[in-house]
Design a protein around this motif. Structure first.
Motif, PDB file in Angstrom:
ATOM      1  N   ARG A  76      -7.711   0.121   2.717  1.00  0.00           N
ATOM      2  CA  ARG A  76      -7.541  -1.321   2.865  1.00  0.00           C
ATOM      3  C   ARG A  76      -8.620  -1.818   3.805  1.00  0.00           C
ATOM      4  NH1 ARG A  76      -5.131  -5.355   0.200  1.00  0.00           N
ATOM      5  NH2 ARG A  76      -3.267  -4.057  -0.148  1.00  0.00           N
TER       6      ARG A  76
ATOM      7  N   LYS B 115     -11.595  -1.807  -0.688  1.00  0.00           N
ATOM      8  CA  LYS B 115     -10.310  -1.257  -1.136  1.00  0.00           C
ATOM      9  C   LYS B 115     -10.558  -0.571  -2.474  1.00  0.00           C
ATOM     10  CE  LYS B 115      -8.887  -5.637  -3.277  1.00  0.00           C
ATOM     11  NZ  LYS B 115      -7.863  -6.701  -3.330  1.00  0.00           N
ATOM     12  N   THR B 116      -9.567   0.112  -2.979  1.00  0.00           N
ATOM     13  CA  THR B 116      -9.747   0.886  -4.201  1.00  0.00           C
ATOM     14  C   THR B 116      -9.982  -0.023  -5.398  1.00  0.00           C
ATOM     15  OG1 THR B 116      -8.252   2.556  -3.309  1.00  0.00           O
ATOM     16  CG2 THR B 116      -8.767   2.691  -5.656  1.00  0.00           C
TER      17      THR B 116
ATOM     18  N   ASP C 172       2.055   0.312  -4.482  1.00  0.00           N
ATOM     19  CA  ASP C 172       0.746   0.484  -5.106  1.00  0.00           C
ATOM     20  C   ASP C 172       0.102   1.828  -4.788  1.00  0.00           C
ATOM     21  OD1 ASP C 172       0.984  -1.953  -6.247  1.00  0.00           O
ATOM     22  OD2 ASP C 172      -0.433  -3.003  -4.943  1.00  0.00           O
TER      23      ASP C 172
ATOM     24  N   SER D 122     -15.420   0.233  -5.066  1.00  0.00           N
ATOM     25  CA  SER D 122     -14.521   0.333  -3.912  1.00  0.00           C
ATOM     26  C   SER D 122     -15.268   0.021  -2.623  1.00  0.00           C
ATOM     27  CB  SER D 122     -13.912   1.741  -3.831  1.00  0.00           C
ATOM     28  OG  SER D 122     -13.108   2.008  -4.958  1.00  0.00           O
TER      29      SER D 122
ATOM     30  N   LYS E  91      -7.814  -0.111  -9.524  1.00  0.00           N
ATOM     31  CA  LYS E  91      -6.458   0.447  -9.404  1.00  0.00           C
ATOM     32  C   LYS E  91      -5.480  -0.238 -10.355  1.00  0.00           C
ATOM     33  CE  LYS E  91      -4.946  -2.417  -5.495  1.00  0.00           C
ATOM     34  NZ  LYS E  91      -4.368  -2.412  -4.138  1.00  0.00           N
TER      35      LYS E  91
ATOM     36  N   THR F  16      -5.123   3.093   4.985  1.00  0.00           N
ATOM     37  CA  THR F  16      -3.980   2.193   5.027  1.00  0.00           C
ATOM     38  C   THR F  16      -3.003   2.613   6.131  1.00  0.00           C
ATOM     39  OG1 THR F  16      -3.089   3.530   3.216  1.00  0.00           O
ATOM     40  CG2 THR F  16      -4.083   1.425   2.641  1.00  0.00           C
TER      41      THR F  16
ATOM     42  N   ASP G 188      -1.777   3.022  -2.215  1.00  0.00           N
ATOM     43  CA  ASP G 188      -3.202   2.894  -1.921  1.00  0.00           C
ATOM     44  C   ASP G 188      -3.548   3.561  -0.593  1.00  0.00           C
ATOM     45  OD1 ASP G 188      -5.811   2.083  -2.412  1.00  0.00           O
ATOM     46  OD2 ASP G 188      -5.191   0.083  -3.026  1.00  0.00           O
ATOM     47  N   ASP G 189      -4.729   4.154  -0.555  1.00  0.00           N
ATOM     48  CA  ASP G 189      -5.186   4.858   0.644  1.00  0.00           C
ATOM     49  C   ASP G 189      -6.179   4.052   1.468  1.00  0.00           C
ATOM     50  OD1 ASP G 189      -3.693   6.968  -0.297  1.00  0.00           O
ATOM     51  OD2 ASP G 189      -5.402   8.065  -1.117  1.00  0.00           O
TER      52      ASP G 189
ATOM     53  N   ASP H 110       0.809  -1.230   0.000  1.00  0.00           N
ATOM     54  CA  ASP H 110       0.000   0.000   0.000  1.00  0.00           C
ATOM     55  C   ASP H 110       0.838   1.275   0.000  1.00  0.00           C
ATOM     56  OD1 ASP H 110      -2.375  -1.426  -0.009  1.00  0.00           O
ATOM     57  OD2 ASP H 110      -2.555  -1.444   2.176  1.00  0.00           O
TER      58      ASP H 110
ATOM     59  N   ASP I  98     -11.765  -6.701  -9.398  1.00  0.00           N
ATOM     60  CA  ASP I  98     -11.208  -5.354  -9.525  1.00  0.00           C
ATOM     61  C   ASP I  98     -11.891  -4.545 -10.625  1.00  0.00           C
ATOM     62  OD1 ASP I  98      -9.044  -3.475  -8.637  1.00  0.00           O
ATOM     63  OD2 ASP I  98      -8.493  -3.624 -10.753  1.00  0.00           O
TER      64      ASP I  98
END
Length: 370
Positions: free
Chosen positions: A166, A310-311, A161, A305, A314, A171, A163-164, A156, A300
């Protein structure tokens, strides 16, 4: 109290149980034949498995129907909820809040956020299949989850990756900063091996404990998770004409399947499994590990989201290689179904009652919605 979603199921746990899932191009080490759409997966052991005709075992003839019949008779919902709760309690006690407070808070934030706990449950189920019990498998199960959590914290980070989100929460680096997040992952990685070596029951021979430590180390290094991650990063933006399924399967057999494989193998080792049993469970887990990633790629691009926690999308934004990108959504779904069938074939000859959790777990992975 808070809840952890398991597909359509919910596990209730305490709030202090806090996150996560995971997961140089070097020449791929020799593995079983890589899978294609036109050639059946080649993951079977070279050893000859003795025919077992007792009605209490899963055989080739009834294996195809065993998944559905086991699902109807075996209460997988209760099983996985009970096992996940046991894992959560064991993780909570294994990483207590102590000085230095900040690092242990960060470790617990990601480790105890709940989740599906697929890897530790797989470890426990494999141990029980070969005659062991939950208490024997629990240190190994916790070690695998600690390493899985480390991989998520690091995945993350902005340098990876970026990512904000999780599991519906910020995150680790968004809460504790990048520096502490890196250290929290490092601490979980080292402690996983300490916990496996020191907390495993004395009834497990030292030879088996050392074997388990070696398997886990191999699964996450340059022959496992790290190899898959590096090739994944190096593959961003590659032209589809320059890569194929072999390239993508190398990534995911290492990045995702290797740790799931280790989960099953560790459970079988500490549970007293024979070499043949260990290898068949290794191949089963390799199948569901690849299945897990195929389904992850499908979700995905088909879920939001909010649904995933999670996002979403992505991988598409990062221009990563995915199964839908290479094969298309329909062929990816067909491939997932085939992997599920191949996984169940690895369990031929095991006791039908003891094998039910693993068959149900494979079906859960195949049909999960987040």
């Amino acid at each position: 109290m808070a809840s952890v979603t398991l597909g359509s199921w919910v596990v209730v746990h305490h709030n202090h149980l806090s996150s996560s899932s995971s997961s140089v191009f070097t020449k791929p080490r020799s593995r079983s034949s890589l899978m294609t759409l036109t050639k059946p997966i080649s993951l079977r052991s070279k050893r000859t498995v003795s025919s077992i005709v007792a009605s209490s075992v899963v055989t080739k003839e009834d294996n195809r129907s065993s998944s559905s019949s086991s699902s109807s008779s075996f209460d997988f919902m209760s099983y996985i909820i009970t096992k996940a709760e046991s894992v959560n309690k064991a993780l909570d006690s294994s990483v207590p809040l102590r000085e230095p407070l900040k690092i242990h808070e960060a470790m617990r934030y990601s480790l105890l956020a709940g989740g599906k706990r697929v890897r530790p449950v797989l470890c426990i189920a494999a141990c029980e299949l070969v005659g062991g019990d939950e208490s024997v498998a629990m240190p190994a199960a916790c070690a695998v989850e600690m390493i899985h959590t480390m991989s998520l914290i690091h995945d993350d980070l902005p340098c990876m990756d970026n990512d904000d989100l999780r599991r519906g929460k910020p995150t680790n680096h968004k809460v504790y900063g990048e520096d502490v997040a890196v250290l929290a992952g490092d601490a979980l990685l080292s402690f996983a091996f300490e916990h496996l070596a020191s907390a495993t029951s004395p009834e497990v021979s030292p030879v088996r404990v050392v074997r388990a430590v070696g398997e886990l180390a191999k699964a996450i290094g340059t022959e496992g998770l790290v190899a898959g991650q590096v090739v994944d990063i190096s593959s961003e933006g590659l032209d589809l004409n320059d890569v194929g399924l072999e390239h993508l399967e190398f990534i995911h057999l290492h990045k995702t399947a290797a740790l799931l494989e280790a989960s099953a193998v560790l459970g079988a080792i500490v549970g007293g499994g024979s070499d043949d049993e260990i290898e068949r469970l290794r191949k089963f887990a390799r199948c569901i590990g690849l299945l897990f990633q195929v389904v992850d790629d499908i979700l995905d691009v088909t879920k939001s989201s909010q649904e995933l926690g999670k996002t979403a999308g992505k991988d598409l934004i990062a221009d990563k290689l995915t199964y839908p990108k290479i094969m298309g959504l329909e062929k990816s779904t067909e491939f997932a179904e085939k992997l599920n069938r191949e996984a169940s074939d690895q369990l031929l000859g095991f006791d039908s009652d003891k094998v039910a959790p693993l068959l149900a777990l494979a079906n859960y992975i195949a049909n999960r919605q987040n």
